[in-house]
Design a protein around this motif. Structure first.
Motif, PDB file in Angstrom:
ATOM      1  N   SER A  86       0.780  -1.235   0.000  1.00 47.57           N
ATOM      2  CA  SER A  86       0.000   0.000   0.000  1.00 47.57           C
ATOM      3  C   SER A  86       0.815   1.290   0.000  1.00 47.57           C
ATOM      4  N   THR A  87       2.103   1.208   0.279  1.00 47.62           N
ATOM      5  CA  THR A  87       2.909   2.436   0.246  1.00 47.62           C
ATOM      6  C   THR A  87       3.188   2.809  -1.205  1.00 47.62           C
ATOM      7  N   ASN A  88       2.737   3.990  -1.597  1.00 44.66           N
ATOM      8  CA  ASN A  88       2.921   4.402  -2.990  1.00 44.66           C
ATOM      9  C   ASN A  88       4.291   5.006  -3.233  1.00 44.66           C
ATOM     10  N   ASN A  89       4.721   5.791  -2.270  1.00 39.81           N
ATOM     11  CA  ASN A  89       5.997   6.467  -2.409  1.00 39.81           C
ATOM     12  C   ASN A  89       7.152   5.471  -2.264  1.00 39.81           C
ATOM     13  N   GLU A  90       7.764   5.121  -3.385  1.00 38.06           N
ATOM     14  CA  GLU A  90       8.802   4.095  -3.350  1.00 38.06           C
ATOM     15  C   GLU A  90      10.069   4.577  -2.648  1.00 38.06           C
ATOM     16  N   GLU A  91      10.228   5.888  -2.629  1.00 40.31           N
ATOM     17  CA  GLU A  91      11.369   6.463  -1.910  1.00 40.31           C
ATOM     18  C   GLU A  91      11.346   6.040  -0.444  1.00 40.31           C
ATOM     19  N   GLU A  92      10.136   5.984   0.093  1.00 41.48           N
ATOM     20  CA  GLU A  92      10.009   5.761   1.522  1.00 41.48           C
ATOM     21  C   GLU A  92       9.640   4.326   1.900  1.00 41.48           C
ATOM     22  N   LEU A  93       9.400   3.508   0.895  1.00 42.29           N
ATOM     23  CA  LEU A  93       8.911   2.152   1.163  1.00 42.29           C
ATOM     24  C   LEU A  93       9.829   1.363   2.082  1.00 42.29           C
ATOM     25  N   LEU A  94      11.127   1.359   1.745  1.00 44.13           N
ATOM     26  CA  LEU A  94      12.067   0.562   2.515  1.00 44.13           C
ATOM     27  C   LEU A  94      12.151   1.065   3.964  1.00 44.13           C
ATOM     28  N   TYR A  95      12.203   2.387   4.088  1.00 40.69           N
ATOM     29  CA  TYR A  95      12.215   2.981   5.427  1.00 40.69           C
ATOM     30  C   TYR A  95      10.975   2.566   6.207  1.00 40.69           C
ATOM     31  N   GLU A  96       9.822   2.685   5.567  1.00 35.40           N
ATOM     32  CA  GLU A  96       8.561   2.320   6.215  1.00 35.40           C
ATOM     33  C   GLU A  96       8.562   0.845   6.621  1.00 35.40           C
ATOM     34  N   PHE A  97       9.121   0.019   5.733  1.00 41.77           N
ATOM     35  CA  PHE A  97       9.195  -1.420   6.017  1.00 41.77           C
ATOM     36  C   PHE A  97       9.958  -1.687   7.308  1.00 41.77           C
ATOM     37  N   TYR A  98      11.172  -1.149   7.403  1.00 38.72           N
ATOM     38  CA  TYR A  98      11.963  -1.391   8.608  1.00 38.72           C
ATOM     39  C   TYR A  98      11.292  -0.764   9.829  1.00 38.72           C
ATOM     40  N   PHE A  99      10.786   0.453   9.647  1.00 35.99           N
ATOM     41  CA  PHE A  99      10.149   1.154  10.764  1.00 35.99           C
ATOM     42  C   PHE A  99       8.974   0.340  11.314  1.00 35.99           C
ATOM     43  N   THR A 100       8.128  -0.127  10.404  1.00 35.52           N
ATOM     44  CA  THR A 100       6.953  -0.909  10.815  1.00 35.52           C
ATOM     45  C   THR A 100       7.352  -2.213  11.489  1.00 35.52           C
ATOM     46  N   THR A 101       8.311  -2.894  10.878  1.00 31.45           N
ATOM     47  CA  THR A 101       8.745  -4.183  11.420  1.00 31.45           C
ATOM     48  C   THR A 101       9.265  -4.037  12.850  1.00 31.45           C
ATOM     49  N   PHE A 102      10.189  -3.098  13.023  1.00 32.14           N
ATOM     50  CA  PHE A 102      10.762  -2.941  14.362  1.00 32.14           C
ATOM     51  C   PHE A 102       9.757  -2.361  15.348  1.00 32.14           C
ATOM     52  N   SER A 103       8.827  -1.543  14.856  1.00 33.41           N
ATOM     53  CA  SER A 103       7.737  -1.084  15.730  1.00 33.41           C
ATOM     54  C   SER A 103       6.946  -2.272  16.246  1.00 33.41           C
ATOM     55  N   SER A 104       6.590  -3.163  15.324  1.00 36.86           N
ATOM     56  CA  SER A 104       5.854  -4.372  15.711  1.00 36.86           C
ATOM     57  C   SER A 104       6.610  -5.168  16.754  1.00 36.86           C
ATOM     58  N   PHE A 105       7.891  -5.420  16.474  1.00 33.73           N
ATOM     59  CA  PHE A 105       8.699  -6.204  17.404  1.00 33.73           C
ATOM     60  C   PHE A 105       8.776  -5.514  18.766  1.00 33.73           C
TER      61      PHE A 105
END
Lengths: 277, 277
Positions: free
Chosen positions: B71-90
DNA sequence: TTGACAAATGACCGGTTAGTCATTACTATA
DNA sequence: TATAGTAATGACTAACCGGTCATTTGTCAA
């Protein structure tokens, strides 16, 4: 003494499969073909057994790695040799590696955790030394971060062949990780693990062995070993510790003689530290 | 039903501290303030409890990650969002994360291993999708290797704050890993994990849920939930599955309504797969 | 062959485990 | 208040745990 080795071997097989807690002393003795009482003639307790296993293998593995780092002259090949040696060790001692990975985060015993931390710090020290040799000032801000990347590669890629039976092409794996490590070392600008952060994790290592302790360990090994070259080398090295007479180059040669004997790796590591080789 | 949640919460606290096997049902019931018999009214066995815990949390975590990737459209931020979300979850579910890491390699139960593999493959699928979106043809030879590097970063860096109480600067950590991942993605030339190698590890995922199963899960959730917006959205979505009437954009909106409700994350994930969003 | 000593055995101990079930406490309806 | 039905209890079981120790077996020299 030979009974002790039998138990360690057979127990390791079970621990690797089922884990430490899930394996009973009963199972170990049945698998070893001995009685329960005989087990307790060799080990005071089940805990003493696993501590002995950890010492036995971690001494070998950490001193193998340290040897590569301190003794490889060709810096071009150092990183490759490091990965190659590490994964060779894990592959050779795959049952132990499985146990090690499985129980690493479990915390059933104070002494166990202490030992794990101890060897972990030793390995970290070797990796840091290697990084500093390879990249020098270039990585002054990122070196602690780089340690964790290297450790991440080590654990993740070893799990592949330990638990998923992926065929192991040691040469390709080492080449691949060398490339990755170099990329990260030379171009990383945003480290997560700073020097301050590592302080939290780092209590002082009490790895200075006194001369008396060193001599005691050497005597013990001299008793244990039958192979003549290693035995004689050890005897000469012991005399050297008591009263220095030989030139450094001779000491180095004697160390070379013993370094590949499985019982001597640790003594060899301690002596290298002692003489600051 | 509420009792079940109480037990799961309290048991998780003990599992995170002591591990699964080292925690007795007695301890769980004492810590929950209930009797032993009451425990067995909620769960058929101790094993059923840990399986329920894994499902509960892994459904949330994997669907969170999948949502970011798809769902993240901005590909610039996708990877950042991925790590951020993952570690937030953990970080948010740190007790579960601890349990997960501790027991990952333990193998006490067939069903347990199967579940772990299942969620592992789902996560791997999401990561692969992200890599392909971000780097396309550029990583066609190295993408499977890259997955393992990302997983290596995830597990190693999360252990830092899970077990060593290292303070967590989520922004810095994500930035740091984005840089590393980009370096590896754009410049790696020697992958270790080839497409052939991954085949060994990859049995086909049977993650296609039938329409009937989907409806059943939806009905169950409708019963469970009281919040009006989520409940109404689910009812409309259920009707839509039975007989399509709304435009895709409306369905998407309804999915948005439910995606952040902790009970709905999994349904939301299944529906996104169902409609190929 | 005997006797002295060490090596090895496995029945046994106290404790803990997951799981059961007869009994009791509670709640809601009539 | 009486009753029916559900929720909760905790003593109990059988199995297994790590560890012990009186007893047996094996191995020598005398």
């Amino acid at each position: 003494m030979i009974k002790k080795q039998l138990i360690m071997e057979k127990a390791l097989e079970l621990f690797a499969k089922q884990g430490f807690e899930a394996t009973s002393v009963q199972q170990i003795t049945e698998h070893s073909g001995i009685s329960k009482g005989a087990f307790y003639l060799s080990f005071k307790s089940k805990d003493e057994l696993i501590l002995a296993l950890i010492d036995h293998f971690m001494m070998q593995i950490t001193s193998d790695i340290d040897y590569i780092v301190t003794s490889t002259n060709n810096e071009e090949e150092l990183l490759y040799e490091f990965y190659f040696t590490t994964f060779s060790s894990f592959h050779k001692h795959s049952d132990f590696a499985k146990l090690f990975v499985k129980e690493q985060t479990q915390s059933f015993n104070k002494e166990f955790i202490f030992k794990m931390h101890y060897y972990d710090r030793l390995m970290q020290k070797s990796i840091l030394l290697m990084i500093e040799r390879l990249y020098g000032e270039q990585v002054s801000d990122t070196k602690y971060d780089l340690i964790y990347c290297i450790k991440a590669f080590m654990s993740t890629y070893s799990e592949l062949f330990l638990f998923h039976n992926v065929p192991l092409d040691l040469d390709l794996l080492s080449q691949s990780l060398v490339e990755k490590t170099n990329l990260l070392a030379k171009q990383t600008t945003i480290p997560f693990i700073s020097k301050e952060l590592i302080q939290i994790y780092k209590q002082p290592i009490n790895d200075e062995v006194t001369k008396e302790q060193l001599l005691e360990i050497m005597e013990q090994k001299i008793e244990e070993i039958n192979d003549s070259i290693e035995k004689e080398s050890l005897i000469l090295l012991k005399e050297q510790v008591l009263k220095p007479t030989f030139a450094p180059v001779i000491v180095k040669g004697l160390l070379e003689n013993i370094r590949n004997h499985s019982h001597c790796k640790w003594v060899s590591y301690l002596l290298r530290s002692f003489y600051k080789f």
